[in-house]
Scaffold this motif. Sequence first.
Motif, PDB file in Angstrom:
ATOM      1  N   HIS A 182      -5.236  -0.762 -43.093  1.00  0.00           N
ATOM      2  CA  HIS A 182      -4.201  -0.258 -43.999  1.00  0.00           C
ATOM      3  C   HIS A 182      -3.698  -1.330 -44.965  1.00  0.00           C
ATOM      4  CE1 HIS A 182      -3.335   3.707 -41.997  1.00  0.00           C
ATOM      5  NE2 HIS A 182      -4.140   3.121 -41.129  1.00  0.00           N
ATOM      6  N   ILE A 183      -3.617  -2.561 -44.520  1.00  0.00           N
ATOM      7  CA  ILE A 183      -2.978  -3.614 -45.292  1.00  0.00           C
ATOM      8  C   ILE A 183      -3.777  -3.974 -46.552  1.00  0.00           C
ATOM      9  CG2 ILE A 183      -2.168  -6.020 -45.237  1.00  0.00           C
ATOM     10  CD1 ILE A 183      -2.146  -3.764 -42.138  1.00  0.00           C
ATOM     11  N   PRO A 184      -5.094  -4.268 -46.450  1.00  0.00           N
ATOM     12  CA  PRO A 184      -5.829  -4.598 -47.677  1.00  0.00           C
ATOM     13  C   PRO A 184      -5.879  -3.431 -48.665  1.00  0.00           C
ATOM     14  CG  PRO A 184      -7.308  -4.604 -45.753  1.00  0.00           C
ATOM     15  CD  PRO A 184      -5.915  -4.430 -45.242  1.00  0.00           C
ATOM     16  N   ARG A 185      -5.978  -2.200 -48.158  1.00  0.00           N
ATOM     17  CA  ARG A 185      -6.003  -1.039 -49.064  1.00  0.00           C
ATOM     18  C   ARG A 185      -4.685  -0.903 -49.815  1.00  0.00           C
ATOM     19  NH1 ARG A 185      -9.414   3.271 -48.753  1.00  0.00           N
ATOM     20  NH2 ARG A 185      -8.446   3.708 -50.759  1.00  0.00           N
ATOM     21  N   ALA A 186      -3.571  -1.058 -49.097  1.00  0.00           N
ATOM     22  CA  ALA A 186      -2.257  -0.943 -49.722  1.00  0.00           C
ATOM     23  C   ALA A 186      -2.062  -2.048 -50.761  1.00  0.00           C
ATOM     24  CB  ALA A 186      -1.166  -1.011 -48.662  1.00  0.00           C
ATOM     25  N   LEU A 187      -2.450  -3.268 -50.427  1.00  0.00           N
ATOM     26  CA  LEU A 187      -2.280  -4.399 -51.336  1.00  0.00           C
ATOM     27  C   LEU A 187      -3.125  -4.216 -52.595  1.00  0.00           C
ATOM     28  CD1 LEU A 187      -0.704  -7.010 -51.556  1.00  0.00           C
ATOM     29  CD2 LEU A 187      -2.544  -8.168 -50.339  1.00  0.00           C
TER      30      LEU A 187
ATOM     31  N   GLU B 298       4.591 -11.611 -48.125  1.00  0.00           N
ATOM     32  CA  GLU B 298       4.916 -12.383 -49.339  1.00  0.00           C
ATOM     33  C   GLU B 298       4.059 -11.938 -50.520  1.00  0.00           C
ATOM     34  OE1 GLU B 298       7.495 -14.345 -50.096  1.00  0.00           O
ATOM     35  OE2 GLU B 298       8.215 -13.782 -48.110  1.00  0.00           O
ATOM     36  N   ASP B 299       2.816 -11.550 -50.259  1.00  0.00           N
ATOM     37  CA  ASP B 299       1.953 -11.040 -51.335  1.00  0.00           C
ATOM     38  C   ASP B 299       2.538  -9.752 -51.918  1.00  0.00           C
ATOM     39  OD1 ASP B 299       0.287 -13.161 -50.729  1.00  0.00           O
ATOM     40  OD2 ASP B 299      -1.237 -11.944 -49.736  1.00  0.00           O
ATOM     41  N   PHE B 300       3.024  -8.863 -51.044  1.00  0.00           N
ATOM     42  CA  PHE B 300       3.653  -7.626 -51.507  1.00  0.00           C
ATOM     43  C   PHE B 300       4.924  -7.953 -52.296  1.00  0.00           C
ATOM     44  CE2 PHE B 300       1.071  -5.836 -48.047  1.00  0.00           C
ATOM     45  CZ  PHE B 300       0.545  -4.716 -48.670  1.00  0.00           C
ATOM     46  N   LYS B 301       5.759  -8.838 -51.747  1.00  0.00           N
ATOM     47  CA  LYS B 301       7.020  -9.214 -52.403  1.00  0.00           C
ATOM     48  C   LYS B 301       6.770  -9.855 -53.762  1.00  0.00           C
ATOM     49  CE  LYS B 301      10.732  -8.973 -50.893  1.00  0.00           C
ATOM     50  NZ  LYS B 301      11.732  -7.882 -51.002  1.00  0.00           N
ATOM     51  N   ASP B 302       5.748 -10.734 -53.831  1.00  0.00           N
ATOM     52  CA  ASP B 302       5.419 -11.405 -55.099  1.00  0.00           C
ATOM     53  C   ASP B 302       5.038 -10.396 -56.177  1.00  0.00           C
ATOM     54  OD1 ASP B 302       5.925 -13.845 -53.918  1.00  0.00           O
ATOM     55  OD2 ASP B 302       3.817 -14.403 -53.694  1.00  0.00           O
ATOM     56  N   LEU B 303       4.525  -9.245 -55.754  1.00  0.00           N
ATOM     57  CA  LEU B 303       4.151  -8.175 -56.686  1.00  0.00           C
ATOM     58  C   LEU B 303       5.313  -7.207 -56.930  1.00  0.00           C
ATOM     59  CD1 LEU B 303       0.594  -7.554 -55.234  1.00  0.00           C
ATOM     60  CD2 LEU B 303       1.100  -8.534 -57.485  1.00  0.00           C
ATOM     61  N   GLY B 304       6.464  -7.508 -56.338  1.00  0.00           N
ATOM     62  CA  GLY B 304       7.659  -6.686 -56.543  1.00  0.00           C
ATOM     63  C   GLY B 304       7.730  -5.455 -55.660  1.00  0.00           C
ATOM     64  N   ALA B 305       6.899  -5.415 -54.614  1.00  0.00           N
ATOM     65  CA  ALA B 305       6.838  -4.234 -53.745  1.00  0.00           C
ATOM     66  C   ALA B 305       7.576  -4.472 -52.429  1.00  0.00           C
ATOM     67  CB  ALA B 305       5.380  -3.878 -53.455  1.00  0.00           C
ATOM     68  N   GLU B 306       7.968  -3.372 -51.802  1.00  0.00           N
ATOM     69  CA  GLU B 306       8.618  -3.417 -50.493  1.00  0.00           C
ATOM     70  C   GLU B 306       7.728  -2.720 -49.475  1.00  0.00           C
ATOM     71  OE1 GLU B 306      10.386  -4.724 -47.865  1.00  0.00           O
ATOM     72  OE2 GLU B 306      11.647  -5.132 -49.591  1.00  0.00           O
ATOM     73  N   VAL B 307       7.799  -3.159 -48.220  1.00  0.00           N
ATOM     74  CA  VAL B 307       7.064  -2.558 -47.108  1.00  0.00           C
ATOM     75  C   VAL B 307       8.089  -2.007 -46.128  1.00  0.00           C
ATOM     76  CG1 VAL B 307       5.514  -2.988 -45.160  1.00  0.00           C
ATOM     77  CG2 VAL B 307       5.116  -4.152 -47.347  1.00  0.00           C
TER      78      VAL B 307
END
Length: 151
Positions: free
Chosen positions: A139-144, A58-67
Amino acid sequence: MGLQVGDKIPNFSAKDNDGNDFESASIIGKKPVVFYFYPKDNTPGCTAQACSFRDKYEDFKDLGAEVIGISSDSIASHEKFIQRYKLPFILLSDSDKKIRNLFGVKPNLFGLLPGRVTYVVDKNGIIQLVFDSLVATNHIPRALEIIKKLV
């Protein structure tokens, strides 16, 4: 030498976890994307990584990004993995390793394991981060962090 920061993501296609055709051109150039390559569905590290991406999705989505996750597992394996862990994002089947080779993802552990590499791509399709680490949950915190800088 694989894809590096500053390179443009090449066009590729694959089957997703539902057996549908996925074309990178359908998403590249429209929004930031996190492509993460991982060794195998349902293994401890890969499950931890997938569930960490799930928990922050949801944090990625809220920023408009896709995983989007990519491994050489079958469509059926991906579907079971998604259902078992309630993963909200696409998994691509790269059974012939064409995408892995296109990106230049190298094997780890003396060639015994497929590599675990995350690529963060801006909305123009330019790579902003290449993160290569065997430690799945790093990987997750770095990507975010990079996605937050992009928006």
